[in-house]
Design an enzyme around this catalytic site. Structure first.
Site, PDB file in Angstrom:
ATOM      1  N   SER A 124      -4.186   1.924   3.120  1.00  0.00           N
ATOM      2  CA  SER A 124      -3.466   0.645   3.108  1.00  0.00           C
ATOM      3  C   SER A 124      -1.991   0.854   3.385  1.00  0.00           C
ATOM      4  O   SER A 124      -1.412   1.893   3.038  1.00  0.00           O
ATOM      5  CB  SER A 124      -3.638   0.026   1.722  1.00  0.00           C
ATOM      6  OG  SER A 124      -2.725  -1.021   1.530  1.00  0.00           O
ATOM      7  N   TYR A 149      -3.520   0.854  -8.102  1.00  0.00           N
ATOM      8  CA  TYR A 149      -4.273   0.669  -6.850  1.00  0.00           C
ATOM      9  C   TYR A 149      -3.579   1.409  -5.705  1.00  0.00           C
ATOM     10  O   TYR A 149      -4.202   2.183  -4.966  1.00  0.00           O
ATOM     11  CB  TYR A 149      -4.404  -0.827  -6.510  1.00  0.00           C
ATOM     12  CG  TYR A 149      -4.782  -1.060  -5.071  1.00  0.00           C
ATOM     13  CD1 TYR A 149      -6.081  -0.867  -4.639  1.00  0.00           C
ATOM     14  CD2 TYR A 149      -3.816  -1.425  -4.126  1.00  0.00           C
ATOM     15  CE1 TYR A 149      -6.424  -1.041  -3.304  1.00  0.00           C
ATOM     16  CE2 TYR A 149      -4.144  -1.597  -2.790  1.00  0.00           C
ATOM     17  CZ  TYR A 149      -5.443  -1.398  -2.384  1.00  0.00           C
ATOM     18  OH  TYR A 149      -5.762  -1.555  -1.062  1.00  0.00           O
ATOM     19  N   LYS A 153      -4.666   5.009  -3.326  1.00  0.00           N
ATOM     20  CA  LYS A 153      -4.698   5.187  -1.864  1.00  0.00           C
ATOM     21  C   LYS A 153      -3.878   6.426  -1.469  1.00  0.00           C
ATOM     22  O   LYS A 153      -4.299   7.225  -0.640  1.00  0.00           O
ATOM     23  CB  LYS A 153      -4.176   3.938  -1.147  1.00  0.00           C
ATOM     24  CG  LYS A 153      -5.097   2.740  -1.266  1.00  0.00           C
ATOM     25  CD  LYS A 153      -6.450   2.969  -0.594  1.00  0.00           C
ATOM     26  CE  LYS A 153      -7.427   1.847  -0.832  1.00  0.00           C
ATOM     27  NZ  LYS A 153      -8.810   2.173  -0.479  1.00  0.00           N
TER      28      LYS A 153
HETATM   29  C1  UD1 Z   1      -2.051  -6.530  -1.431  1.00  0.00           C
HETATM   30  C2  UD1 Z   1      -1.703  -5.080  -1.411  1.00  0.00           C
HETATM   31  C3  UD1 Z   1      -2.476  -4.395  -0.334  1.00  0.00           C
HETATM   32  C4  UD1 Z   1      -3.942  -4.623  -0.535  1.00  0.00           C
HETATM   33  C5  UD1 Z   1      -4.200  -6.111  -0.513  1.00  0.00           C
HETATM   34  C6  UD1 Z   1      -5.676  -6.375  -0.750  1.00  0.00           C
HETATM   35  C7  UD1 Z   1       0.491  -4.298  -2.072  1.00  0.00           C
HETATM   36  C8  UD1 Z   1       1.932  -4.281  -1.741  1.00  0.00           C
HETATM   37  N1  UD1 Z   1      -0.293  -4.918  -1.202  1.00  0.00           N
HETATM   38  O1  UD1 Z   1      -1.482  -7.078  -0.264  1.00  0.00           O
HETATM   39  O2  UD1 Z   1      -2.254  -3.031  -0.348  1.00  0.00           O
HETATM   40  O3  UD1 Z   1      -4.666  -3.968   0.452  1.00  0.00           O
HETATM   41  O4  UD1 Z   1      -3.427  -6.743  -1.521  1.00  0.00           O
HETATM   42  O5  UD1 Z   1      -5.978  -6.731  -2.042  1.00  0.00           O
HETATM   43  O6  UD1 Z   1       0.064  -3.750  -3.047  1.00  0.00           O
HETATM   44  N2  UD1 Z   1       0.534 -15.199  -1.626  1.00  0.00           N
HETATM   45  C9  UD1 Z   1       0.905 -16.454  -2.058  1.00  0.00           C
HETATM   46  N3  UD1 Z   1       0.020 -17.174  -2.798  1.00  0.00           N
HETATM   47  C10 UD1 Z   1      -1.220 -16.703  -3.112  1.00  0.00           C
HETATM   48  C11 UD1 Z   1      -1.597 -15.416  -2.671  1.00  0.00           C
HETATM   49  C12 UD1 Z   1      -0.689 -14.684  -1.938  1.00  0.00           C
HETATM   50  O7  UD1 Z   1       2.004 -16.921  -1.801  1.00  0.00           O
HETATM   51  O8  UD1 Z   1      -1.979 -17.398  -3.802  1.00  0.00           O
HETATM   52  C13 UD1 Z   1       1.495 -14.420  -0.832  1.00  0.00           C
HETATM   53  C14 UD1 Z   1       1.919 -13.153  -1.532  1.00  0.00           C
HETATM   54  O9  UD1 Z   1       3.042 -13.398  -2.329  1.00  0.00           O
HETATM   55  C15 UD1 Z   1       2.219 -12.248  -0.332  1.00  0.00           C
HETATM   56  C16 UD1 Z   1       1.258 -12.731   0.754  1.00  0.00           C
HETATM   57  O10 UD1 Z   1       0.842 -14.027   0.347  1.00  0.00           O
HETATM   58  O11 UD1 Z   1       3.522 -12.458   0.099  1.00  0.00           O
HETATM   59  C17 UD1 Z   1       0.052 -11.838   0.910  1.00  0.00           C
HETATM   60  O12 UD1 Z   1      -0.513 -11.629  -0.386  1.00  0.00           O
HETATM   61  P1  UD1 Z   1      -1.927 -10.930  -0.586  1.00  0.00           P
HETATM   62  O13 UD1 Z   1      -2.950 -11.575   0.270  1.00  0.00           O
HETATM   63  O14 UD1 Z   1      -2.185 -10.867  -2.054  1.00  0.00           O
HETATM   64  O15 UD1 Z   1      -1.726  -9.476   0.006  1.00  0.00           O
HETATM   65  P2  UD1 Z   1      -0.591  -8.379  -0.305  1.00  0.00           P
HETATM   66  O16 UD1 Z   1      -0.004  -8.557  -1.635  1.00  0.00           O
HETATM   67  O17 UD1 Z   1       0.307  -8.325   0.870  1.00  0.00           O
END
Ligand code: UD1
Length: 339
Positions: A124, A149, A153
């Site tokens: 990742s 997590y 990795k």
């Molecule tokens: C995270 C992990 C990544 C992992 C992935 C899968 C980190 C930094 N990243 O990615 O390694 O492979 O999860 O589980 O550890 N968001 C919202 N509202 C929501 C959900 C998400 O605003 O309800 C935003 C988050 O703040 C973020 C973006 O959407 O900015 C992506 O979030 P998410 O899909 O959870 O993935 P990551 O956090 O990037």
């Protein structure tokens, strides 16, 4: 060519099996269904017209794996099986270390026993943390992991490198995924989180489906074009194809280095709000969202430099964010029986 896929019933694994069959390979899928559903295997078979062998087993158990290698002549392995919730890993670190690291060690041990020498590993972009320079290349520094997590990795990557160093003739491709979204364009397989989704993609589709009342966007005060976080969102079918390209690299070329590392992203960053807008444009459905405070542990922005994969794996992402959103919606509708 028979490929053992661990975690093949999961989101990325199931889409990868579809692409492996499309490339003329055969598949044995081992998955303990700890975070996935058996019916996905039937759906994959329906898409491919093939019948992959499915084994419901925990691969942290040596005997389970040994039996699989004994009963099937495996040529190569793609290792997905792992826990993947960032939040949960903070609450249950021992489970994450035991499962994710334990499975990788056991797998390498049994691959060694059966002289299987080709492995594609599911890593990742989390290994980069918040990078100092963007986009990130494979040479960007590995940052101290923010969560168990992320640490699993990093550790698994290191274990594979050490194992390869100690075992001449063993080859591995480590794929560092950016943010997978979307679903197969049939809408019959896709991301299937249990309970309330953590990830953005399923939260958007579940909100559009009326299962969640409102999408909370975590922060709009970041140093980004619209203040929301930036990620490199990649269609899961593009990501799946990268695994086929990685295997082909191992099979056909016998790489000069025993472990090769590739970023698997589109090379483009999009903000969270842009993802919501892409969903709305692709589907014509507006998403009820609200801006809330930042989520602890989120990084501000990251996207890939994907040039190395393009040059050496002859692979690049082809599908747009809108396509990904449309396909994710087709899947959500199909799964929920929404007409
Ligand atoms: C995270 C992990 C990544 C992992 C992935 C899968 C980190 C930094 N990243 O990615 O390694 O492979 O999860 O589980 O550890 N968001 C919202 N509202 C929501 C959900 C998400 O605003 O309800 C935003 C988050 O703040 C973020 C973006 O959407 O900015 C992506 O979030 P998410 O899909 O959870 O993935 P990551 O956090 O990037």
């Amino acid at each position: 060519m028979k490929v053992l896929v661990t975690g093949g019933t999961g989101f990325i694994g199931s889409h990868t099996i579809v692409e492996l069959y499309a490339a003329g390979m055969d598949v044995v899928n081992v998955d303990n269904l700890s975070n996935s559903e058996a019916f996905i295997n039937d759906r994959v078979n329906a898409i491919t017209g093939k019948h992959s062998t499915f084994i419901n087993a925990d691969i942290t158990n040596e005997d389970n794996l040994r039996n699989i290698f004994r009963n099937h002549s495996i040529d190569a392995v793609i290792h997905f099986a792992a826990f993947k919730s960032v939040n949960e890993s903070v609450e249950k670190p021992l489970e994450y270390y035991k499962n994710n690291i334990g499975a990788t060690i056991t797998l390498l041990k049994i691959m060694d026993e059966f002289k299987v020498t080709q492995l594609v590993f599911s890593s990742s972009c989390t290994v980069y943390g918040q990078p100092d320079e963007l986009p990130v290349t494979e040479d960007s520094p590995i940052k101290e992991a923010a969560t168990p997590y992320g640490y699993t990795k990093q550790v698994c990557e290191q274990i594979i490198m050490d194992f390869a160093h100690a075992n001449a003739g063993f080859y591995s491709v480590i794929l560092r995924y950016f943010n997978p979204v979307g679903a197969h364009n049939s809408g019959t397989i896709g991301e299937l989180p249990r309970g309330v989704p953590n990830n953005l993609g399923p939260y958007i589709t579940q909100t559009a489906a009326g299962i969640r009342e409102v999408l909370k966007i975590f922060g709009n005060d970041y140093d980004t074009p619209d203040g929301t976080c930036v990620r490199d969102f990649i269609h899961v079918c593009d990501l799946a194809k990268a695994h086929v390209a990685a295997l082909q690299k191992l099979i056909k070329e016998k790489p000069t280095q025993s472990v090769l590392v590739y970023n698997v992203g589109t090379g483009k960053g999009n903000t969270v709000l842009e993802v919501v807008k892409a969903f709305e444009k692709a589907t014509g459905i507006s998403v009820n969202y609200t801006i809330t405070g930042r989520r602890e542990g989120d990084i501000e922005k990251i996207w890939a430099n994907a040039a190395k994969a393009e040059k050496e794996l002859h692979w690049k992402a082809e599908r747009s964010l809108e396509e990904a959103m449309l396909h994710a919606w087709l899947w959500e509708k199909n799964y929920r029986n929404i007409l």
